[in-house]
Design a protein around this motif. Sequence first.
Motif, PDB file in Angstrom:
ATOM      1  N   VAL A 277       0.839  -1.212   0.000  1.00 29.70           N
ATOM      2  CA  VAL A 277       0.000   0.000   0.000  1.00 29.70           C
ATOM      3  C   VAL A 277       0.868   1.254   0.000  1.00 29.70           C
ATOM      4  O   VAL A 277       0.599   2.218  -0.740  1.00 29.70           O
ATOM      5  CB  VAL A 277      -0.948  -0.004   1.208  1.00 29.70           C
ATOM      6  N   LEU A 278       1.918   1.281   0.827  1.00 31.54           N
ATOM      7  CA  LEU A 278       2.791   2.453   0.888  1.00 31.54           C
ATOM      8  C   LEU A 278       3.486   2.691  -0.455  1.00 31.54           C
ATOM      9  O   LEU A 278       3.568   3.834  -0.929  1.00 31.54           O
ATOM     10  CB  LEU A 278       3.823   2.277   1.995  1.00 31.54           C
ATOM     11  N   ALA A 279       3.967   1.627  -1.075  1.00 27.71           N
ATOM     12  CA  ALA A 279       4.610   1.776  -2.383  1.00 27.71           C
ATOM     13  C   ALA A 279       3.587   2.217  -3.435  1.00 27.71           C
ATOM     14  O   ALA A 279       3.873   3.086  -4.276  1.00 27.71           O
ATOM     15  CB  ALA A 279       5.266   0.462  -2.794  1.00 27.71           C
ATOM     16  N   GLY A 280       2.398   1.633  -3.387  1.00 33.51           N
ATOM     17  CA  GLY A 280       1.355   2.021  -4.330  1.00 33.51           C
ATOM     18  C   GLY A 280       0.923   3.464  -4.152  1.00 33.51           C
ATOM     19  O   GLY A 280       0.672   4.181  -5.136  1.00 33.51           O
ATOM     20  N   PHE A 281       0.853   3.909  -2.911  1.00 30.62           N
ATOM     21  CA  PHE A 281       0.513   5.297  -2.611  1.00 30.62           C
ATOM     22  C   PHE A 281       1.564   6.225  -3.216  1.00 30.62           C
ATOM     23  O   PHE A 281       1.234   7.262  -3.822  1.00 30.62           O
ATOM     24  CB  PHE A 281       0.419   5.477  -1.101  1.00 30.62           C
ATOM     25  N   ALA A 282       2.836   5.863  -3.060  1.00 34.78           N
ATOM     26  CA  ALA A 282       3.908   6.696  -3.619  1.00 34.78           C
ATOM     27  C   ALA A 282       3.780   6.818  -5.136  1.00 34.78           C
ATOM     28  O   ALA A 282       4.042   7.887  -5.712  1.00 34.78           O
ATOM     29  CB  ALA A 282       5.263   6.108  -3.240  1.00 34.78           C
ATOM     30  N   LEU A 283       3.374   5.744  -5.783  1.00 34.45           N
ATOM     31  CA  LEU A 283       3.259   5.749  -7.239  1.00 34.45           C
ATOM     32  C   LEU A 283       2.041   6.523  -7.744  1.00 34.45           C
ATOM     33  O   LEU A 283       2.050   7.050  -8.864  1.00 34.45           O
ATOM     34  CB  LEU A 283       3.182   4.309  -7.760  1.00 34.45           C
ATOM     35  N   THR A 284       0.987   6.590  -6.925  1.00 33.27           N
ATOM     36  CA  THR A 284      -0.286   7.187  -7.380  1.00 33.27           C
ATOM     37  C   THR A 284      -0.665   8.441  -6.604  1.00 33.27           C
ATOM     38  O   THR A 284      -1.814   8.881  -6.674  1.00 33.27           O
ATOM     39  CB  THR A 284      -1.422   6.158  -7.254  1.00 33.27           C
ATOM     40  N   ALA A 285       0.293   9.033  -5.867  1.00 31.99           N
ATOM     41  CA  ALA A 285      -0.027  10.168  -5.003  1.00 31.99           C
ATOM     42  C   ALA A 285      -0.558  11.376  -5.769  1.00 31.99           C
ATOM     43  O   ALA A 285      -1.197  12.259  -5.188  1.00 31.99           O
ATOM     44  CB  ALA A 285       1.204  10.582  -4.192  1.00 31.99           C
TER      45      ALA A 285
END
Length: 395
Positions: A277-285
């Motif tokens: 989730v944290l990595a995905g958040f970084a990619l889609t922020a």
Amino acid sequence: MPLALYALAIGGFGIGLTEFVIAGLLPEVAADFQVTEAVAGGLISGYALAVAIGAIGLTAALGRVDRRRALLGLMVLFIAGNLLSAIAPDYGLMMLGRVLAALCHGAFFGIGSVVAADLVPAEKRAAAISIMFGGLTVANVLGVPLGTFLGQAAGWRSTFWAIAVIGVFALAGIAALIPATPAPAGGSLLGEFRVFTSGQVWLSILVTILGYGGMFGAFSYLAYTLTAVGGFPATAVPWLLIVFGLGLFAGNIAGGRAADRNLPVTLIVLLTGLAVVLAGFALTAGNRTATVVALLLMGGFGFATVPGLQMRILGHATQAPALASGANIAAFNVGNAFGAWLGGTTIDAGLGYTSPLWAGAAVTTAALLVYLLATRLPGGELAGRTTLAPATAAR
């Protein structure tokens, strides 16, 4: 579930409110005491330091005391600290009030976790712990915004008066609903500290520091991520934090139930999910819709680990469960500080406002690897036998 658990949850709600609401009231406090906001911020860091000290020192000191009496004494200390904060004529006494309230924080959750686990059958222990911590999550979702609004409308001191009243309700509930327990027989303070000779206890603490530090490092700089990367106006940030808080609340309850069914699978899935989730958040922020979803999931996966982490250390510290539980509460706060430091370091290095999210994903992955190692070592959950015993074994 026993009503006594909800008395503990009320105490958790008041403690959570005390810890977090000050952030929204710093401008008013700084102006009243005529100090800079940086100096006023010491009321936050001072609280965190006192939590870590009280979590171990005060819990150890109360190790030979009936747990109901210990909880009552801690709530009296909590009420006194907030009353002092409400009437403090200067910054120094305000800091003293914050420290007094903080000293009970770690010890309350440490001892309260053992009491909560003892109130229910062994297969419901993590769920019972999650109810107590549910008060903390409700404080984030509702208490902090309402406390901030009250402080801005009626003066910041009114918020601390209100928190003191909540403490009185918690005190009454604990007195009426928590059963008395005999003081643990025999042993000594030195004997209590022998719990730290267990490698599995230290591994549990390390997983807590890394797992919670990964989430909190990302959380600490969310306002910058949301406005500078996501393009949200500053006025939207409080509402977006409520979405995060809803995730905390839901994750806490779901994580407790899952940990009761299968602790190792639950922690492995949650730590893996949080890193993703944290990595995905970084990619889609930069996408607003994806950001709202990521906030909900970040809060959910992040706090869902808490009941399981508390349950694990209780099971590996049957000779001194309250002290080990308190140490794990201190570990959560160490994780907070470590995560915030790491996230700030990545920003200062010029890596941008999504860098705390990437750092959080890396740290959470480290927590997962440490946990996988711990389960395979002697005494670990997957090492051929399970040592996670009911907390009552320590009585």
